[in-house]
Scaffold this active site. Sequence first.
Site: not given
Length: 461
Positions: A165, A189, A276
């Site tokens: 992230s 991601d 996610h």
Amino acid sequence: WTLSLLLGAVVGNEVCYERLGCFSDDSPWAGIVERPLKILPWSPEKVNTRFLLYTNENPDNFQEIVADPSTIQSSNFNTGRKTRFIIHGFIDKGEESWLSTMCQNMFKVESVNCICVDWKSGSRTAYSQASQNVRIVGAEVAYLVGVLQSSFDYSPSNVHIIGHSLGSHAAGEAGRRTNGAVGRITGLDPAEPCFQGTPELVRLDPSDAQFVDVIHTDIAPFIPNLGFGMSQTAGHLDFFPNGGKEMPGCQKNVLSQIVDIDGIWQGTRDFAACNHLRSYKYYTDSILNPDGFAGFSCASYSDFTANKCFPCSSEGCPQMGHYADRFPGRTKGVGQLFYLNTGDASNFARWRYRVDVTLSGKKVTGHVLVSLFGNKGNSRQYEIFQGTLKPDNTYSNEFDSDVEVGDLEKVKFIWYNNVINLTLPKVGASKITVERNDGSVFNFCSEETVREDVLLTLTAC
């Protein structure tokens, strides 16, 4: 003057720190369409980046080190090993179990220094502020890499930074600050808001390390779908498992995946959409499955699901996750696209096969299933075709097995009728060809026919 330098002297829209240098809120860091707010990152003291070292000698309890040769010297850090940093994302923390679990999987297959980077003090704030704080985190990681190089002659090429992230962009910043000398960066991601579409300086990009690989699992637009991940490519190899949007086993109702605000502040991992978080779960699983995440070079996921991208090319398929760096063509281009499917629960690895079935016997309506038996395991039954079954016609399909069967020894064929047929017709498979993703082909033959719901075993021709 020295004191003000140490504390961070704010001069206009710039703040400077002795170890880490200066940070401004000029374009492209702020004041652009993707990040309109003029915000500076917090001070290094406030972000409070911590380095939690796990090694094969201390797999369960970390040793906290700082960018000072004495703490490194007195720890289990081993200069003869690779070093893998793991950087968490928004609202998360370095002590969260997924980071140490990833380290522990590594210890099962290699000797490594595994450093979990904790920056929870800087990640638990408004997203726009946290997205600036990653600049400090990246600078701290780069500073530690510099200390390892200057004090221990430890090459940055032995460093692999894994970021989830917002942590992906912290990894990119660390790599940029070492002039791309870091051996590898893996983006799990990478976060979309405030980064998608920005100049490369701001976000993870292929120039940040000698090799950059990215796993995209939540690429639906943030507005209105609350997709947290970037859809644009950011590495040499960009993997889009399951197409990158909807991960198997994740519910589609976005609201059911967002926990209440109190839960967020207790540091729960499930602060965001399940999709996610899948990226780090796939990576963790890939460490123990060296060939269970083959990515197929393909123009799009729809081409992949239409069976247009099998088998692997002559140089093979890269493995998504831990072993992506074994792919011979890993840096021959940037933004190379790869697609694959995964499982929906804890065992995410899959092995893709192509099966061609040539039928014999009567013409009927029904569907055909095949199961594979090999020296490593046996698969369940997979449907190859449904519709009108005609003798001497060949029907093909590809499927993703949750078992790696290895070298095939036999296959089993079964068919079912879609309608009641009082003539009790018999159907057989005169030939079944199975192809693995490496291009290996196995042929099986039979002269028998069977009634519906009766297994027919085919052996090598």
